[in-house]
Scaffold this active site. Structure first.
Site, PDB file in Angstrom:
ATOM      1  N   GLY A   1      -4.473  -3.205   3.316  1.00  0.00           N
ATOM      2  CA  GLY A   1      -4.215  -2.039   2.483  1.00  0.00           C
ATOM      3  C   GLY A   1      -4.133  -2.384   1.013  1.00  0.00           C
ATOM      4  O   GLY A   1      -3.217  -1.928   0.310  1.00  0.00           O
TER       5      GLY A   1
ATOM      6  N   SER B   1      -6.467  -1.896  -1.542  1.00  0.00           N
ATOM      7  CA  SER B   1      -7.388  -1.254  -2.490  1.00  0.00           C
ATOM      8  C   SER B   1      -6.647  -0.495  -3.579  1.00  0.00           C
ATOM      9  O   SER B   1      -7.258  -0.054  -4.555  1.00  0.00           O
ATOM     10  CB  SER B   1      -8.330  -0.296  -1.752  1.00  0.00           C
ATOM     11  N   ARG B   2      -5.320  -0.372  -3.438  1.00  0.00           N
ATOM     12  CA  ARG B   2      -4.539   0.382  -4.424  1.00  0.00           C
ATOM     13  C   ARG B   2      -3.066  -0.014  -4.340  1.00  0.00           C
ATOM     14  O   ARG B   2      -2.652  -0.702  -3.427  1.00  0.00           O
ATOM     15  CB  ARG B   2      -4.687   1.886  -4.187  1.00  0.00           C
TER      16      ARG B   2
ATOM     17  N   VAL C   1      -6.253  -0.984  10.486  1.00  0.00           N
ATOM     18  CA  VAL C   1      -5.354  -1.927  11.156  1.00  0.00           C
ATOM     19  C   VAL C   1      -4.804  -1.393  12.465  1.00  0.00           C
ATOM     20  O   VAL C   1      -4.260  -2.159  13.273  1.00  0.00           O
ATOM     21  CB  VAL C   1      -4.198  -2.360  10.232  1.00  0.00           C
TER      22      VAL C   1
ATOM     23  N   ASN D   1       0.602  -5.275   4.466  1.00  0.00           N
ATOM     24  CA  ASN D   1       1.027  -4.300   3.464  1.00  0.00           C
ATOM     25  C   ASN D   1       0.587  -2.874   3.805  1.00  0.00           C
ATOM     26  O   ASN D   1       1.191  -1.918   3.320  1.00  0.00           O
ATOM     27  CB  ASN D   1       0.450  -4.703   2.102  1.00  0.00           C
TER      28      ASN D   1
ATOM     29  N   SER E   1      10.464  -1.757   3.026  1.00  0.00           N
ATOM     30  CA  SER E   1      10.888  -0.801   2.000  1.00  0.00           C
ATOM     31  C   SER E   1      12.398  -0.661   2.008  1.00  0.00           C
ATOM     32  O   SER E   1      13.057  -0.856   3.039  1.00  0.00           O
ATOM     33  CB  SER E   1      10.263   0.572   2.275  1.00  0.00           C
TER      34      SER E   1
ATOM     35  N   TYR F   1       9.005   7.099   8.725  1.00  0.00           N
ATOM     36  CA  TYR F   1       8.772   5.987   7.792  1.00  0.00           C
ATOM     37  C   TYR F   1       9.944   4.999   7.806  1.00  0.00           C
ATOM     38  O   TYR F   1       9.742   3.783   7.839  1.00  0.00           O
ATOM     39  CB  TYR F   1       8.560   6.560   6.397  1.00  0.00           C
TER      40      TYR F   1
ATOM     41  N   LYS G   1       9.705   1.061   8.901  1.00  0.00           N
ATOM     42  CA  LYS G   1      10.042  -0.003   7.950  1.00  0.00           C
ATOM     43  C   LYS G   1      11.233  -0.833   8.437  1.00  0.00           C
ATOM     44  O   LYS G   1      11.292  -2.044   8.182  1.00  0.00           O
ATOM     45  CB  LYS G   1      10.325   0.598   6.575  1.00  0.00           C
TER      46      LYS G   1
ATOM     47  N   ILE H   1       8.931   1.894  -6.807  1.00  0.00           N
ATOM     48  CA  ILE H   1       7.984   1.174  -7.654  1.00  0.00           C
ATOM     49  C   ILE H   1       7.033   2.171  -8.309  1.00  0.00           C
ATOM     50  O   ILE H   1       6.644   3.176  -7.692  1.00  0.00           O
ATOM     51  CB  ILE H   1       7.187   0.144  -6.819  1.00  0.00           C
TER      52      ILE H   1
END
Length: 245
Positions: free
Chosen positions: A10, A12-13, A62, A88, A140, A153, A157, A186
């Protein structure tokens, strides 16, 4: 870290991109994994190569073990065995638990937990055979404290913490380490799109009084991937501006 082969899922960004570019700056051979954004992934490759590093973009969802195994084959063909794996890849599907569907639940756990399982198992032999193999999982702050509307989520995590500590025990006999990085809020595109009043509240609740940067997270990951961290394993490293204080 020069010439280590590093897979960042993950990437690409966001945080993943920051990690991939940081590895590139160290002279690593970087695998920029993406699911559905080839242009963004190639932009990361270009950035790494322009700084003197080596990189390839490899598509793989993935959650699909066959695609992950194909990614390993492509990596081996280009760079050889992997020294560092950074799990990630992640998504969020935020909704109040009362209104959460099985699909809302499954899709988030599939990426975070099944994806971490698939990639770690696929590259496990590489990490064990490496001179100093490194498994680094990105979790996280939400995995520790929960968050309104993020039961799926937060659960995913939190699961990564237990996975990391167990793998640390099992990999230790091989001299391979496993650690986890748990970022706080972040300054990524997703966070920057939040209403300003919510970002102000986040800053007020953070002792350092600001959002973190992608580069600050990447710096910690780079340390854990290096030989300077050889006696650190099974740890969860918070990068959250003191949010737990």
């Amino acid at each position: 870290m020069r010439k280590k082969t590093c897979v960042v899922t993950g990437s690409s960004r966001g945080i993943g991109r920051g990690i991939a570019e940081r590895f590139g700056n160290e002279g690593c051979e970087v695998v920029v994994n993406y699911r559905s954004s080839p242009e963004e992934a190639e932009a990361v490759v270009d950035a790494i190569e322009s700084s003197g590093g080596s990189a390839i973009a490899v598509q793989a969802d993935v959650t699909d073990v066959d695609q992950v195994e194909q990614m390993r084959a492509e990596v081996h063909e280009t760079f050889g065995p992997v020294d560092v794996l950074v799990n990630n890849a992640g998504i969020n599907q935020d909704i109040l638990f009362k209104e959460m569907s099985h699909e809302d639940w499954d899709v988030v756990l599939d990426v975070h937990l099944d994806g971490t399982f698939h990639c770690t198992q696929t590259f496990y032999d590489d990490l064990v055979a490496a001179e100093e193999g490194r498994l680094i999982n990105i979790s996280s702050i939400v995995g520790k404290g929960g968050n309104f509307g993020q039961a799926n989520y937060a659960t995913a995590k939190a699961g990564i913490f237990g996975f990391t500590r167990t793998l640390a025990l099992e990999l230790a006999r091989e001299g391979t380490t496993a650690n986890c990085v748990a970022p706080g809020f972040i300054s990524t595109q997703m966070v920057e799109e939040l209403p300003e009043k919510i970002k102000d509240r986040i800053r007020e609740d953070t002792p350092l009084g600001r959002l973190g940067t992608v580069e600050e997270v990447a710096e910690v990951v780079a340390f854990l991937a290096s030989d300077r961290s050889s006696f650190i394993t099974g740890e969860v490293i918070d990068v959250n501006g003191g949010k737990d204080l």
